[in-house]
Design a protein around this motif. Sequence first.
Motif, mmCIF file in Angstrom:
data_model
loop_
_atom_site.group_PDB
_atom_site.id
_atom_site.type_symbol
_atom_site.label_atom_id
_atom_site.label_comp_id
_atom_site.label_asym_id
_atom_site.label_seq_id
_atom_site.Cartn_x
_atom_site.Cartn_y
_atom_site.Cartn_z
ATOM 1 N N VAL A 156 1.025 -1.301 -0.174
ATOM 2 C CA VAL A 156 -0.038 -0.064 -0.033
ATOM 3 C C VAL A 156 0.767 1.257 0.105
ATOM 4 C CG1 VAL A 156 -1.943 -1.023 1.068
ATOM 5 C CG2 VAL A 156 -0.165 -0.162 2.438
ATOM 6 N N LYS A 157 0.466 2.280 -0.654
ATOM 7 C CA LYS A 157 1.235 3.497 -0.736
ATOM 8 C C LYS A 157 1.216 4.359 0.496
ATOM 9 C CE LYS A 157 0.852 3.130 -5.762
ATOM 10 N NZ LYS A 157 0.412 4.229 -7.103
ATOM 11 N N VAL A 158 0.478 3.987 1.479
ATOM 12 C CA VAL A 158 0.408 4.796 2.529
ATOM 13 C C VAL A 158 1.113 4.047 3.767
ATOM 14 C CG1 VAL A 158 -1.495 6.036 1.919
ATOM 15 C CG2 VAL A 158 -1.692 3.772 3.280
ATOM 16 N N ASP A 159 1.138 4.732 5.180
ATOM 17 C CA ASP A 159 1.725 4.020 6.305
ATOM 18 C C ASP A 159 0.837 2.895 6.662
ATOM 19 O OD1 ASP A 159 3.636 6.060 6.842
ATOM 20 O OD2 ASP A 159 2.235 7.448 7.572
ATOM 21 N N ALA A 160 1.548 1.665 7.039
ATOM 22 C CA ALA A 160 0.807 0.553 7.241
ATOM 23 C C ALA A 160 1.472 -0.379 8.261
ATOM 24 C CB ALA A 160 0.767 -0.185 5.792
ATOM 25 N N ILE A 161 0.485 -1.071 8.904
ATOM 26 C CA ILE A 161 0.594 -2.210 9.735
ATOM 27 C C ILE A 161 0.367 -3.513 9.106
ATOM 28 C CG2 ILE A 161 0.670 -3.058 12.090
ATOM 29 C CD1 ILE A 161 1.573 -0.298 12.154
ATOM 30 N N SER A 162 1.331 -3.974 8.651
ATOM 31 C CA SER A 162 0.928 -5.073 7.529
ATOM 32 C C SER A 162 0.901 -6.522 8.144
ATOM 33 C CB SER A 162 1.910 -5.220 6.347
ATOM 34 O OG SER A 162 1.884 -4.038 5.536
ATOM 35 N N GLN A 163 0.318 -7.467 7.312
ATOM 36 C CA GLN A 163 0.308 -8.728 7.986
ATOM 37 C C GLN A 163 0.286 -9.737 6.628
ATOM 38 O OE1 GLN A 163 -2.448 -10.188 11.103
ATOM 39 N NE2 GLN A 163 -3.316 -11.610 9.667
ATOM 40 N N ASP A 164 1.189 -10.711 6.815
ATOM 41 C CA ASP A 164 1.129 -11.844 5.713
ATOM 42 C C ASP A 164 0.234 -12.775 6.117
ATOM 43 O OD1 ASP A 164 1.611 -13.691 3.703
ATOM 44 O OD2 ASP A 164 3.822 -13.348 3.641
ATOM 45 N N ASN A 165 -1.042 -13.080 5.481
ATOM 46 C CA ASN A 165 -1.809 -13.842 5.785
ATOM 47 C C ASN A 165 -1.694 -15.190 5.330
ATOM 48 O OD1 ASN A 165 -4.364 -13.369 7.647
ATOM 49 N ND2 ASN A 165 -4.671 -11.730 6.336
ATOM 50 N N THR A 166 -0.981 -15.308 4.310
ATOM 51 C CA THR A 166 -0.371 -16.808 3.973
ATOM 52 C C THR A 166 0.583 -17.250 4.965
ATOM 53 O OG1 THR A 166 1.396 -15.858 2.618
ATOM 54 C CG2 THR A 166 -0.386 -16.035 1.382
ATOM 55 N N GLY A 169 -1.924 -18.768 7.506
ATOM 56 C CA GLY A 169 -2.635 -20.175 7.148
ATOM 57 C C GLY A 169 -1.507 -21.171 7.137
ATOM 58 N N SER A 170 -0.412 -20.884 6.639
ATOM 59 C CA SER A 170 0.615 -21.924 6.663
ATOM 60 C C SER A 170 1.200 -22.482 7.992
ATOM 61 C CB SER A 170 2.114 -21.324 6.037
ATOM 62 O OG SER A 170 3.066 -22.055 6.192
ATOM 63 N N LEU A 171 0.989 -21.853 9.139
ATOM 64 C CA LEU A 171 1.242 -21.797 10.323
ATOM 65 C C LEU A 171 0.198 -22.883 10.806
ATOM 66 C CD1 LEU A 171 3.549 -21.186 12.246
ATOM 67 C CD2 LEU A 171 2.124 -19.238 13.176
ATOM 68 N N MET A 172 -1.003 -22.702 10.603
ATOM 69 C CA MET A 172 -2.284 -23.199 11.174
ATOM 70 C C MET A 172 -2.191 -24.710 10.603
ATOM 71 S SD MET A 172 -5.210 -20.496 10.298
ATOM 72 C CE MET A 172 -6.407 -21.364 11.106
ATOM 73 N N TYR A 344 4.522 -7.703 11.936
ATOM 74 C CA TYR A 344 4.836 -8.737 13.137
ATOM 75 C C TYR A 344 4.676 -10.002 12.403
ATOM 76 C CZ TYR A 344 3.940 -5.157 16.654
ATOM 77 O OH TYR A 344 3.949 -4.208 17.539
ATOM 78 N N GLU A 345 5.607 -11.084 13.215
ATOM 79 C CA GLU A 345 5.397 -12.433 12.814
ATOM 80 C C GLU A 345 4.555 -13.186 13.512
ATOM 81 O OE1 GLU A 345 7.265 -14.669 10.576
ATOM 82 O OE2 GLU A 345 7.780 -12.776 9.502
ATOM 83 N N PRO A 346 3.518 -13.786 12.804
ATOM 84 C CA PRO A 346 2.506 -14.633 13.619
ATOM 85 C C PRO A 346 3.142 -15.683 14.524
ATOM 86 C CG PRO A 346 2.393 -15.378 11.509
ATOM 87 C CD PRO A 346 3.314 -13.900 11.482
ATOM 88 N N LYS A 347 2.330 -16.119 15.462
ATOM 89 C CA LYS A 347 2.941 -17.262 16.418
ATOM 90 C C LYS A 347 2.152 -18.103 16.761
ATOM 91 C CE LYS A 347 5.025 -17.430 21.104
ATOM 92 N NZ LYS A 347 5.354 -16.884 22.186
ATOM 93 N N LEU A 348 2.362 -19.282 17.138
ATOM 94 C CA LEU A 348 1.184 -20.502 17.078
ATOM 95 C C LEU A 348 1.264 -20.554 18.720
ATOM 96 C CD1 LEU A 348 -0.428 -23.036 16.403
ATOM 97 C CD2 LEU A 348 1.783 -24.427 16.610
#
Length: 371
Positions: A156-166, A169-172, A344-348
């Motif tokens: 996104v071209k603005v300030d962002a707090i991002s999350q890689d949803n892939t 899903g991979s962690l699950m 942030y890195e997701p955590k199980l």
Amino acid sequence: MRKKVTSTDIAKAAGVSQATVSMVLNKKYNVSFSKETIERVEQAAKELGYTVPRQRSRKSGKNSRLIVVFCPTLTNPYYVMLLQGIETVAKEKGYGVFVCNTQRELKIEEQYLRMMHSVSPAGIIYTCNPSNTFMEQVEEIAAKIPLVVISNRDKVKVDAISQDNTKVGSLMARHLLDLGHREVAFIAPPLTKRQEQRSRRVEGFVREYEKEGLSQSVMIKAADDIWDEVLPSVDSEYRIGYNLTRELLAETRKVTAIAGLNDMIAFGIIDALQEEKLKVPNDVSVIGCDNIIFGRMSQMSLTTIEHFVPLKGRDACDIIMRKIESAHNPYIDMEPTSTYHIEYEPKLIVRKTTAYVKQEPQKKRVGKIIK
């Protein structure tokens, strides 16, 4: 009576555009100006006796200490946790928070966006992706008002707090694979183009199974699009989990684990399983995502994915505060142009709703004994 000097007069005298005069004299350098241009504009203003008119800035206006938050729904605890993070920082800094609940409707989102120019808040936070239809409009507002998107998109071209949803899903999927689950289901809200982040979570899950040569072992069950078109209620996502699990159990294919796109869906899954006298996790394992407070309670003790939701809200508000402070810093002669990106890195979080796959007892061979 002497004619009042205007910025147009300065522009003519300095040989630059009126917009350049405005940005130089108000020290709003969104683009770089040469030292020579700046000196020429300032000298022309001085010679003509021009003074910058006092503007009603956000600092002194009635909305100067207001943060506007765009939210698609207030029925999911995920968004409540984001708001808690935002409000914590806003309160510390003496700002108020106003929530615009778009209900995932384009018309409502458009109405609120149109209001932003007249409301002129100190900052704006989107707790979800802006609709594609309005991305250009959002970027235009971001050039004037500090704006942060808590985003699930790659860019996104603005300030962002991002999350890689892939990754989520991979962690699950990896957790269930490690427990030996080969026949599984994934239950989700509508997987529409507008809700791309949901599809990415499913894609990450499926991809992990494909790596193990188990692409046919995952059953995806998504709610009909109508669920996103009606006004959501507190139990909407719970009912999606419950209803689709009931459908799943009525089908012949057996699964040993079910993933819910979020924790509320996972709760619906658990209730539907228990209603059919299936034990969690002995008969079927269940995993959710978001780590909402209900999942931490001992009765639920839901295995889930933590992706630090309240911290995302805090970070979004922190970025707004930094932008506001830099715009009013008397020790710098121009406002810096910067774009923040935090991920942030997701955590199980393993609790009591997942376990190793139940091994079917081997049947004894039956045959005749010949004497």
